[in-house]
Design a protein around this motif. Structure first.
Motif, PDB file in Angstrom:
ATOM      1  N   ARG A   1       0.810  -1.212   0.000  1.00  0.00           N
ATOM      2  CA  ARG A   1       0.000   0.000   0.000  1.00  0.00           C
ATOM      3  C   ARG A   1       0.851   1.272   0.000  1.00  0.00           C
ATOM      4  O   ARG A   1       0.334   2.355  -0.277  1.00  0.00           O
ATOM      5  CB  ARG A   1      -0.951  -0.009   1.200  1.00  0.00           C
ATOM      6  CG  ARG A   1      -1.895  -1.199   1.223  1.00  0.00           C
ATOM      7  CD  ARG A   1      -2.842  -1.136   2.411  1.00  0.00           C
ATOM      8  NE  ARG A   1      -3.839  -0.087   2.239  1.00  0.00           N
ATOM      9  CZ  ARG A   1      -5.013  -0.265   1.638  1.00  0.00           C
ATOM     10  NH1 ARG A   1      -5.330  -1.452   1.132  1.00  0.00           N
ATOM     11  NH2 ARG A   1      -5.860   0.739   1.526  1.00  0.00           N
ATOM     12  N   SER A   2       2.128   1.145   0.300  1.00  0.00           N
ATOM     13  CA  SER A   2       2.978   2.340   0.297  1.00  0.00           C
ATOM     14  C   SER A   2       3.094   2.934  -1.103  1.00  0.00           C
ATOM     15  O   SER A   2       3.333   4.133  -1.259  1.00  0.00           O
ATOM     16  CB  SER A   2       4.364   2.029   0.855  1.00  0.00           C
ATOM     17  OG  SER A   2       5.114   1.216  -0.036  1.00  0.00           O
ATOM     18  N   LEU A   3       2.921   2.115  -2.143  1.00  0.00           N
ATOM     19  CA  LEU A   3       2.985   2.647  -3.504  1.00  0.00           C
ATOM     20  C   LEU A   3       1.740   3.470  -3.823  1.00  0.00           C
ATOM     21  O   LEU A   3       1.817   4.494  -4.512  1.00  0.00           O
ATOM     22  CB  LEU A   3       3.151   1.515  -4.516  1.00  0.00           C
ATOM     23  CG  LEU A   3       4.497   0.800  -4.513  1.00  0.00           C
ATOM     24  CD1 LEU A   3       4.580  -0.171  -5.676  1.00  0.00           C
ATOM     25  CD2 LEU A   3       5.655   1.782  -4.569  1.00  0.00           C
ATOM     26  N   ALA A   4       0.587   3.041  -3.315  1.00  0.00           N
ATOM     27  CA  ALA A   4      -0.623   3.851  -3.472  1.00  0.00           C
ATOM     28  C   ALA A   4      -0.467   5.166  -2.719  1.00  0.00           C
ATOM     29  O   ALA A   4      -0.886   6.226  -3.198  1.00  0.00           O
ATOM     30  CB  ALA A   4      -1.843   3.076  -2.973  1.00  0.00           C
ATOM     31  N   ALA A   5       0.151   5.099  -1.534  1.00  0.00           N
ATOM     32  CA  ALA A   5       0.398   6.314  -0.756  1.00  0.00           C
ATOM     33  C   ALA A   5       1.393   7.227  -1.477  1.00  0.00           C
ATOM     34  O   ALA A   5       1.261   8.456  -1.456  1.00  0.00           O
ATOM     35  CB  ALA A   5       0.911   5.953   0.627  1.00  0.00           C
ATOM     36  N   LEU A   6       2.401   6.630  -2.119  1.00  0.00           N
ATOM     37  CA  LEU A   6       3.373   7.413  -2.887  1.00  0.00           C
ATOM     38  C   LEU A   6       2.676   8.167  -4.004  1.00  0.00           C
ATOM     39  O   LEU A   6       2.966   9.346  -4.249  1.00  0.00           O
ATOM     40  CB  LEU A   6       4.441   6.483  -3.467  1.00  0.00           C
ATOM     41  CG  LEU A   6       5.469   7.133  -4.401  1.00  0.00           C
ATOM     42  CD1 LEU A   6       6.373   8.084  -3.626  1.00  0.00           C
ATOM     43  CD2 LEU A   6       6.297   6.063  -5.122  1.00  0.00           C
ATOM     44  N   TRP A   7       1.745   7.492  -4.683  1.00  0.00           N
ATOM     45  CA  TRP A   7       0.996   8.166  -5.742  1.00  0.00           C
ATOM     46  C   TRP A   7       0.254   9.365  -5.174  1.00  0.00           C
ATOM     47  O   TRP A   7       0.276  10.455  -5.740  1.00  0.00           O
ATOM     48  CB  TRP A   7       0.026   7.192  -6.404  1.00  0.00           C
ATOM     49  CG  TRP A   7      -0.708   7.834  -7.540  1.00  0.00           C
ATOM     50  CD1 TRP A   7      -1.867   8.547  -7.484  1.00  0.00           C
ATOM     51  CD2 TRP A   7      -0.278   7.873  -8.903  1.00  0.00           C
ATOM     52  NE1 TRP A   7      -2.207   9.018  -8.725  1.00  0.00           N
ATOM     53  CE2 TRP A   7      -1.249   8.630  -9.613  1.00  0.00           C
ATOM     54  CE3 TRP A   7       0.817   7.337  -9.587  1.00  0.00           C
ATOM     55  CZ2 TRP A   7      -1.137   8.848 -10.982  1.00  0.00           C
ATOM     56  CZ3 TRP A   7       0.924   7.570 -10.949  1.00  0.00           C
ATOM     57  CH2 TRP A   7      -0.052   8.319 -11.627  1.00  0.00           C
ATOM     58  N   ARG A   8      -0.434   9.176  -4.063  1.00  0.00           N
ATOM     59  CA  ARG A   8      -1.196  10.267  -3.454  1.00  0.00           C
ATOM     60  C   ARG A   8      -0.290  11.450  -3.115  1.00  0.00           C
ATOM     61  O   ARG A   8      -0.667  12.604  -3.277  1.00  0.00           O
ATOM     62  CB  ARG A   8      -1.869   9.768  -2.180  1.00  0.00           C
ATOM     63  CG  ARG A   8      -3.017   8.829  -2.455  1.00  0.00           C
ATOM     64  CD  ARG A   8      -4.313   9.477  -1.994  1.00  0.00           C
ATOM     65  NE  ARG A   8      -5.447   8.660  -2.373  1.00  0.00           N
ATOM     66  CZ  ARG A   8      -6.289   8.957  -3.342  1.00  0.00           C
ATOM     67  NH1 ARG A   8      -6.119  10.047  -4.045  1.00  0.00           N
ATOM     68  NH2 ARG A   8      -7.306   8.168  -3.625  1.00  0.00           N
ATOM     69  N   GLU A   9       0.892  11.162  -2.652  1.00  0.00           N
ATOM     70  CA  GLU A   9       1.789  12.210  -2.164  1.00  0.00           C
ATOM     71  C   GLU A   9       2.488  12.954  -3.294  1.00  0.00           C
ATOM     72  O   GLU A   9       2.730  14.164  -3.190  1.00  0.00           O
ATOM     73  CB  GLU A   9       2.839  11.584  -1.240  1.00  0.00           C
ATOM     74  CG  GLU A   9       3.818  12.582  -0.648  1.00  0.00           C
ATOM     75  CD  GLU A   9       4.903  11.925   0.188  1.00  0.00           C
ATOM     76  OE1 GLU A   9       5.818  12.647   0.638  1.00  0.00           O
ATOM     77  OE2 GLU A   9       4.836  10.693   0.392  1.00  0.00           O
TER      78      GLU A   9
END
Length: 248
Positions: free
Chosen positions: A233-241
């Motif tokens: 899920r950190s990659l989804a968070a990276l996209w958001r950021e």
């Protein structure tokens, strides 16, 4: 999608944006754009519409900044937005197919680029105006148009050197639309350079974001949460950021 279909979207979505802004009021906060009020949304989108139209009407072949939004409020501001939107639709409709002007993403022609870009620009900001108004959306986003917007975002905007979606170690993000006639997916390879997106499931993914195209589209523009996230899920968070877009 054909140029005429994109122009129709520009027309319809701009009218819906103005209607939502009118119902919300220009003082209303825009939840999908933290720090903005509806007046900021109208000024931004109204200026973008005028900026885009000027490249076509003036045959501008190099990048130029837009002008300044007028210092007006309330009904006058909504009227100013409507005027610029109508002028953009007229410009796109009346432009010759072979018009030569500046564009900043690959496209079959400059007119195809501007019609597509303004269709998605206006649609995303219609969603912003509706978030300020509250309640159900005026109109659903069609699957084909949502897929087109995902393609523009991943293969256009985030193929540029300006994209800040980077990873110190190579990772793979999959984007998958679950409701297309034939399942659509994109493989986004992340590294220290700009993302490289390939159509289809071309490599094992560290993370997948998936869902109906009409939900994925605003989620990738950070207007809604991702419908479903599996894997890291950190990659989804990276996209958001990191995926905010800088135009031009």
């Amino acid at each position: 999608m054909e140029i005429s279909a994109h122009i129709q979207v520009v027309d319809e979505e701009g009218q819906l944006l103005a209607r939502a802004a009118e119902e919300a009021g220009t003082d209303a906060k825009v939840p999908t754009c933290p720090g903005w009020q509806v007046r900021d949304l109208l000024r931004h989108t109204g200026m973008v519409h005028r900026w885009a139209a000027a490249f076509i009407t003036e045959r501008r072949t190099s990048y130029q900044l837009g002008g300044e939004a007028p210092d007006i409020e309330g009904d006058a501001l909504i009227g100013w937005f409507r005027q610029g939107h109508a002028a953009l639709v007229e410009t796109l409709t009346g432009a010759p197919l072979d018009v030569e002007c500046w564009a900043f993403l690959p496209a079959p022609s400059p007119l195809a680029f501007w019609a597509r870009r303004q269709a998605h620009e206006t649609t995303v900001h219609r969603l912003d105006a509706e978030s300020a108004r509250g309640g159900a959306p005026f109109s659903p986003i069609g699957t084909a148009f949502a897929l087109d917007g995902i393609e523009e975002l991943l293969c256009g905007f985030h193929a540029r050197s300006r994209s800040q979606v980077r990873s110190d170690v190579p990772r793979v993000l999959r984007v998958r639309a679950t409701d297309a006639a034939e399942e659509e997916s994109w493989t986004v390879r992340l590294s220290e350079g700009p993302p490289v997106t390939e159509r289809g499931s071309t490599a094992p993914a560290d993370c997948e974001v998936s869902g109906p195209a009409a939900r994925l589209y605003p989620a990738l523009w950070n207007r809604l949460p991702f419908p479903e996230v599996t894997g890291d899920r950190s990659l989804a968070a990276l996209w958001r950021e990191k995926s905010a877009i800088v135009m031009g």
